[in-house]
Scaffold this motif. Structure first.
Motif, short mmCIF file in Angstrom:
data_model
loop_
_atom_site.label_atom_id
_atom_site.label_comp_id
_atom_site.label_asym_id
_atom_site.label_seq_id
_atom_site.Cartn_x
_atom_site.Cartn_y
_atom_site.Cartn_z
N LEU A 171 0.83 -1.21 0.00
CA LEU A 171 0.00 0.00 0.00
C LEU A 171 0.87 1.26 0.00
CD1 LEU A 171 -2.75 -1.04 2.56
CD2 LEU A 171 -3.09 -0.53 0.14
N GLY A 172 1.94 1.22 0.77
CA GLY A 172 2.85 2.36 0.81
C GLY A 172 3.46 2.64 -0.54
N GLN A 173 3.87 1.59 -1.24
CA GLN A 173 4.46 1.76 -2.56
C GLN A 173 3.44 2.38 -3.52
OE1 GLN A 173 6.07 -1.92 -4.10
NE2 GLN A 173 7.89 -0.80 -4.72
N LEU A 176 3.00 6.05 -2.64
CA LEU A 176 4.16 6.85 -3.06
C LEU A 176 4.13 7.12 -4.55
CD1 LEU A 176 7.02 5.34 -0.89
CD2 LEU A 176 5.95 7.58 -0.66
N LYS A 177 3.73 6.13 -5.34
CA LYS A 177 3.62 6.34 -6.79
C LYS A 177 2.58 7.41 -7.09
CE LYS A 177 5.16 1.80 -8.29
NZ LYS A 177 4.78 0.52 -8.89
N TYR A 178 1.46 7.35 -6.39
CA TYR A 178 0.41 8.35 -6.58
C TYR A 178 0.92 9.73 -6.17
CZ TYR A 178 -3.85 11.03 -5.86
OH TYR A 178 -4.79 12.00 -5.89
N ALA A 179 1.56 9.82 -5.02
CA ALA A 179 2.09 11.11 -4.55
C ALA A 179 3.12 11.66 -5.52
CB ALA A 179 2.70 10.95 -3.16
N GLN A 180 3.98 10.79 -6.07
CA GLN A 180 4.98 11.25 -7.03
C GLN A 180 4.31 11.78 -8.29
OE1 GLN A 180 8.46 11.40 -6.48
NE2 GLN A 180 8.18 12.75 -8.22
N ALA A 181 3.25 11.12 -8.74
CA ALA A 181 2.53 11.59 -9.92
C ALA A 181 1.92 12.97 -9.67
CB ALA A 181 1.44 10.59 -10.31
#
Length: 192
Positions: A171-173, A176-181
């Motif tokens: 879930l964290g990964q 993090l991908k969403y936040a980076q986007a």
């Protein structure tokens, strides 16, 4: 990713039963506040120590990178106290509550927690997940192993199994991908 998001996604009924006494109106809101503040400030002591003792703290950073020590161990060796204690002092001075103070002070050593063990365990677990994902890393090469006894204690105190750690990592990964986007889109918009 915030600690609150991690815990809410594990299983809200389970999280509620771990932290909220039955029939306590408003307890969930108090828990969310404590989780938010404890997660936010648990490593604030690093920033404060770096600002207040920059010449000495550079030695801490060197020990972390060169000798592969944790920040807490390097701080203890060079300063005689750690960022956890400094962060706890600030939390107490800012009157964030004894629960947040204890979580800040004890987030690297759960055995020190006395009254707010579950909150402290939740901060430890979230810190472990973020460190494992390399999120917010300050250069520490020493990683928490899945068989770390303190991690096992955190699972036990929170009523979780090691499978929860695997799920939290996944879930964290994703978070993090969403936040980076989002960050990339904002950055692109600011520079166009």
């Amino acid at each position: 990713m915030c600690l609150r998001t991690l815990l809410e996604r594990v299983d809200s009924k389970h999280s509620d039963s771990c932290f909220t006494p039955e029939g306590c109106p408003g307890c969930k809101e108090l828990l969310v506040r404590a989780l938010y503040w404890a997660g936010l400030i648990h490593d604030l002591g690093k920033v404060v120590l770096d600002c207040a003792f920059s010449s000495v703290y550079s030695g801490v950073r060197d020990a972390v990178l060169d000798e592969q020590m944790s920040y807490a161990r390097a701080e203890e060796a060079l300063l005689g106290f750690s960022h956890s204690l400094a962060g706890g002092y600030l939390a107490k001075h800012w009157r964030l509550g004894e629960d947040v103070v204890e979580a800040a002070v004890c987030h690297h050593d759960l055995a020190l927690a006395r009254r707010h063990v579950k909150l402290t365990s939740a901060v430890y677990l979230a810190d472990w997940v973020c460190s494992g994902l390399g999120f917010g890393s300050t250069g520490e090469l020493e990683k928490n192993a899945p068989d770390d006894p303190m991690l096992q204690t955190a699972y036990w105190k929170l009523g979780l199994t090691p499978q929860a750690g695997t799920m939290l990592m996944a879930l964290g990964q994703k978070e993090l991908k969403y936040a980076q986007a989002v960050v990339d889109a904002v950055y692109k918009g600011m520079n166009s």
